[in-house]
Design a protein around this motif. Structure first.
Motif, mmCIF file in Angstrom:
data_model
loop_
_atom_site.group_PDB
_atom_site.id
_atom_site.type_symbol
_atom_site.label_atom_id
_atom_site.label_comp_id
_atom_site.label_asym_id
_atom_site.label_seq_id
_atom_site.Cartn_x
_atom_site.Cartn_y
_atom_site.Cartn_z
ATOM 1 N N LEU A 199 -15.726 -87.097 -13.396
ATOM 2 C CA LEU A 199 -14.088 -87.106 -14.261
ATOM 3 C C LEU A 199 -13.554 -86.962 -12.870
ATOM 4 O O LEU A 199 -11.933 -87.454 -13.059
ATOM 5 N N PRO A 200 -13.417 -85.645 -12.039
ATOM 6 C CA PRO A 200 -12.971 -85.918 -10.386
ATOM 7 C C PRO A 200 -12.174 -86.767 -9.693
ATOM 8 O O PRO A 200 -11.400 -87.143 -9.206
ATOM 9 N N ILE A 201 -13.658 -87.410 -9.829
ATOM 10 C CA ILE A 201 -13.766 -88.887 -8.736
ATOM 11 C C ILE A 201 -12.169 -89.895 -9.879
ATOM 12 O O ILE A 201 -11.743 -90.826 -9.122
ATOM 13 N N LEU A 202 -12.473 -90.427 -10.898
ATOM 14 C CA LEU A 202 -11.668 -90.777 -11.823
ATOM 15 C C LEU A 202 -10.135 -90.777 -11.708
ATOM 16 O O LEU A 202 -9.316 -91.041 -11.114
ATOM 17 N N GLY A 203 -10.073 -89.007 -11.718
ATOM 18 C CA GLY A 203 -8.553 -88.121 -10.980
ATOM 19 C C GLY A 203 -7.920 -88.698 -9.549
ATOM 20 O O GLY A 203 -7.380 -89.251 -10.112
ATOM 21 N N VAL A 204 -8.929 -88.622 -9.037
ATOM 22 C CA VAL A 204 -8.671 -88.597 -7.488
ATOM 23 C C VAL A 204 -8.229 -90.402 -7.719
ATOM 24 O O VAL A 204 -6.292 -90.903 -6.630
ATOM 25 N N GLY A 205 -9.109 -91.060 -7.801
ATOM 26 C CA GLY A 205 -8.596 -92.472 -7.639
ATOM 27 C C GLY A 205 -7.773 -93.338 -9.228
ATOM 28 O O GLY A 205 -6.599 -93.355 -8.223
ATOM 29 N N SER A 206 -7.345 -92.756 -9.973
ATOM 30 C CA SER A 206 -6.040 -93.033 -10.639
ATOM 31 C C SER A 206 -5.098 -92.846 -10.418
ATOM 32 O O SER A 206 -4.173 -93.123 -9.673
ATOM 33 N N PHE A 207 -5.044 -91.235 -9.458
ATOM 34 C CA PHE A 207 -3.308 -90.529 -8.299
ATOM 35 C C PHE A 207 -3.295 -91.796 -7.539
ATOM 36 O O PHE A 207 -1.636 -91.868 -7.539
ATOM 37 N N ILE A 245 -3.902 -94.473 -7.097
ATOM 38 C CA ILE A 245 -3.218 -95.795 -7.577
ATOM 39 C C ILE A 245 -2.079 -95.576 -8.199
ATOM 40 O O ILE A 245 -0.854 -96.461 -7.991
ATOM 41 N N PHE A 246 -1.706 -95.052 -8.858
ATOM 42 C CA PHE A 246 -0.520 -94.845 -9.468
ATOM 43 C C PHE A 246 0.469 -93.863 -8.566
ATOM 44 O O PHE A 246 1.949 -94.056 -8.930
ATOM 45 N N PHE A 247 0.441 -93.220 -7.309
ATOM 46 C CA PHE A 247 1.533 -92.346 -7.244
ATOM 47 C C PHE A 247 1.540 -93.154 -5.594
ATOM 48 O O PHE A 247 2.645 -92.050 -5.010
ATOM 49 N N PHE A 248 0.808 -94.014 -5.298
ATOM 50 C CA PHE A 248 1.251 -94.927 -3.780
ATOM 51 C C PHE A 248 2.078 -95.905 -4.186
ATOM 52 O O PHE A 248 0.992 -96.588 -4.806
ATOM 53 N N ASN A 249 2.700 -96.136 -2.734
ATOM 54 C CA ASN A 249 2.782 -97.726 -3.014
ATOM 55 C C ASN A 249 2.167 -98.467 -2.651
ATOM 56 O O ASN A 249 2.853 -99.306 -2.211
ATOM 57 N N ASN A 250 1.607 -97.782 -1.162
ATOM 58 C CA ASN A 250 0.546 -98.499 0.051
ATOM 59 C C ASN A 250 -0.590 -99.288 -0.769
ATOM 60 O O ASN A 250 -1.689 -98.474 -1.335
ATOM 61 N N GLN A 251 -1.020 -100.647 0.490
ATOM 62 C CA GLN A 251 -2.170 -101.496 -0.955
ATOM 63 C C GLN A 251 -3.235 -100.921 -0.261
ATOM 64 O O GLN A 251 -3.783 -100.730 -1.126
ATOM 65 N N LYS A 252 -3.683 -100.053 1.132
ATOM 66 C CA LYS A 252 -5.218 -100.040 1.418
ATOM 67 C C LYS A 252 -5.359 -98.103 0.343
ATOM 68 O O LYS A 252 -6.213 -98.528 0.209
ATOM 69 N N VAL A 253 -3.804 -97.847 0.390
ATOM 70 C CA VAL A 253 -4.282 -96.759 -0.686
ATOM 71 C C VAL A 253 -4.701 -97.165 -1.887
ATOM 72 O O VAL A 253 -5.342 -96.472 -2.011
ATOM 73 N N THR A 254 -3.811 -97.979 -2.586
ATOM 74 C CA THR A 254 -3.893 -98.482 -3.989
ATOM 75 C C THR A 254 -5.839 -98.652 -3.825
ATOM 76 O O THR A 254 -5.996 -98.908 -5.367
ATOM 77 N N ALA A 255 -5.673 -99.874 -3.180
ATOM 78 C CA ALA A 255 -7.281 -100.492 -2.761
ATOM 79 C C ALA A 255 -8.408 -99.502 -2.840
ATOM 80 O O ALA A 255 -9.372 -99.120 -3.708
#
Length: 542
Positions: free
Chosen positions: A114-122, A124-134
């Protein structure tokens, strides 16, 4: 003890759904963060079957799908990037690479899902950088994989006390072929060997199945995973069918060999479990890894035989589109600029022939809606892009030499021609996307509209062909003929556009069909423009 069947089914299905989503997200995220260089890895490191195995392992770990790697490899064989023998090496490597997920599952970090899911979602949703969202996407998938596994495990735990399930596992221990069938069928349904291995790891961890019953299921999983490549090859080229059949034969032979020596293999895995103090999940991961590595080692010397066998089973000549340049020799540049320019010209004309071929396949796709034509056209477009980079690089190297005025003119003509041919490729790719849209959305074109398109396609094809002949021969009369044809294309586009407006007004043609029709006309008109650009420059230099 009474089993809540509804909870069991719901938790299992929900867990399986989240697990499959996790694999997809993790693979997509890894692929995006690694950059779109997977084809380059396969192209560069497959000069021999051994390197092909290594490339197959790396790419499969990156995209988390042996089927994905096999499908990618099928495309490269069709494209002439690699031979069937090299592809067999990649397919063997893909089978080893797919075990990486089982090892990841073996590292018991389910409580952190669940924490890993949370970090991944964070990310994806709070960064515009393509590498970071990937990276976020990969992390989200990683977390979802473990969360789904936990759900499946808790759903399956009551199975231990179910008599029918207990009888099935006993039967699988006594009749290993039954386990192979169970594994194969389940993987055919789920379309992911990773998912079925994950389920097997969960059952083994719960004590619901013993090792001797689990291993045949694992062999069946490997047979079942070949269905994706088989589906991908339906309606595709002969090379695609051969590569898919290789995948089936490789896994089938492996399952048969290991079934014969099942007792020995079971003892070996039990010995590993004891010596390395492996948890149940990691034991299955080691069994999966050992099976695929040993299977590759056993069959690797017979790659030539496998290639011969599938060629005999699926006869016929295949359409190979050779991506790599055939005339560009860098040594010639220092010796003779004039000769190097002649070599570049031969490659530009070859690129132009590809453009004509791609446009022909696009027309066939428009007429028949058969995907094999769009696939060939897209492979041709890939070849054009590849040649564009290689020829441009070669011409840039030539320009570093001291050139006469005639050589400079020829150099300019070739540079501009490469750009125009590459744009022709882009335009027929646009047309393919429009035809895809028409087929997907069931948009019907009237008979009159199709007739108009066929006429414009034929004229555009002839214009492109003649412009390439003109580039080859520098024929002034032919250049003037191309210019006349391009003017006809312009007139056709205006005439057919007006006809279309009348059809729409009369209610014979829908608005969406009209958009597709007009956009295809527009792309064909632009192809004519690029063909004429080439001949106009020839006229200017004469």
């Amino acid at each position: 003890m009474e089993i809540d069947v509804q909870s069991l089914i719901f938790e299992f299905l929900g867990g399986l759904g989240i697990f499959l989503l996790g694999i997809k997200f993790m693979g997509d995220g890894l692929q995006r963060s690694a950059g779109d260089r997977l084809r380059d890895i396969l192209d560069r490191f497959t000069s021999n079957p051994f390197l092909g195995v290594l490339a197959g392992i790396v790419v499969t770990i990156l995209i988390q799908s042996s089927s994905g790697t096999t499908v990618l490899t099928v495309g490269l064989v069709s494209a002439g990037f690699m031979t069937l023998r090299q592809a067999i090496g990649v397919i063997m490597g893909a089978n080893i690479g797919t075990t990486a997920t089982a090892f990841i599952i073996g590292i018991d970090i389910g409580e952190y899902a669940l924490p890993i899911l949370g970090v991944g979602s964070f990310l994806i949703f709070f960064f515009n950088n393509q590498k970071v969202t990937a990276v976020g996407q990969a992390l989200f998938g990683f977390g979802a994989l473990f969360f789904g596994l936990d759900l499946m495990s808790s759903g399956m735990s009551p199975l231990r006390s179910l008599d029918a399930f207990h009888e099935l596992t006993v039967s699988m221990s006594e009749t290993p072929i039954l386990g192979v069938v169970v594994g194969t069928v389940f993987t055919l349904i789920v379309q992911s060997s990773t998912a079925t291995i994950g389920i097997l790891q969960g059952l083994f961890a719960q004590g619901a199945i013993d090792l001797k019953a689990a291993l045949p299921v694992l062999f069946g999983d490997n047979i079942g995973t070949t269905i994706t490549a088989i589906l991908a090859s339906l309606g595709a080229s002969i090379a695609a069918k051969r590569a898919a059949l290789t995948h089936v034969i490789f896994n089938l032979v492996g399952a048969i060999v290991f079934l014969i020596f099942l007792g020995l293999f079971t003892s070996f895995i039990a010995y590993l479990q004891g010596q390395l103090s492996l948890n149940p999940q990691m034991t299955i991961a080691f069994a999966h890894g050992s099976f695929n590595i040993m299977n590759t080692v056993i069959q690797f010397p017979f790659i030539g035989g496998l290639a011969w066998l599938v060629t005999k089973l699926i006869p016929g000549e295949d359409t190979i589109i050779e991506y790599k340049p055939q005339h560009l020799d860098p040594i010639v540049i220092n010796k003779s600029s004039s000769l190097a320019l002649e070599q570049a010209k031969l490659e530009v004309i070859r690129m132009g022939e590809f453009a004509h071929r791609g446009l022909e396949e696009t027309l066939k796709y428009a007429q028949t809606s058969e995907t094999k034509h769009s696939e060939i056209a897209m492979q041709v477009e890939g070849a054009i892009n590849s040649l564009d980079r290689k020829i441009t690089e070669y011409l840039v190297n030539i320009s570093a030499e001291s050139l006469t005025k005639w050589e400079r003119d020829k150099h300019t003509l070739l540079m501009d021609s490469v750009r125009d041919i590459e744009r022709i490729g882009d335009h027929f790719e646009n047309v393919i996307e429009l035809i895809d849209y028409r087929i997907t959305n069931k948009v019907d074109l009237t008979e009159q509209a199709m007739d108009d398109l066929n006429k414009m396609f034929d004229l555009t094809l002839l214009t492109v062909k003649q412009s390439m002949e003109c580039l080859d021969n520098r024929d002034k009369e032919l250049a003037l003929e191309v210019i006349r044809k391009e003017e006809q294309i312009d007139q056709m586009e205006r005439k057919y556009r007006k006809r279309h407006i009348i059809r729409v007004n009369e209610g014979l043609c829908s608005a969406s069909a009209g958009i597709v029709f007009v956009d295809i006309l527009s792309n064909l008109e632009r192809i004519g423009d690029h063909a004429v650009n080439i001949v106009e420059e020839i006229l200017e230099q004469q």
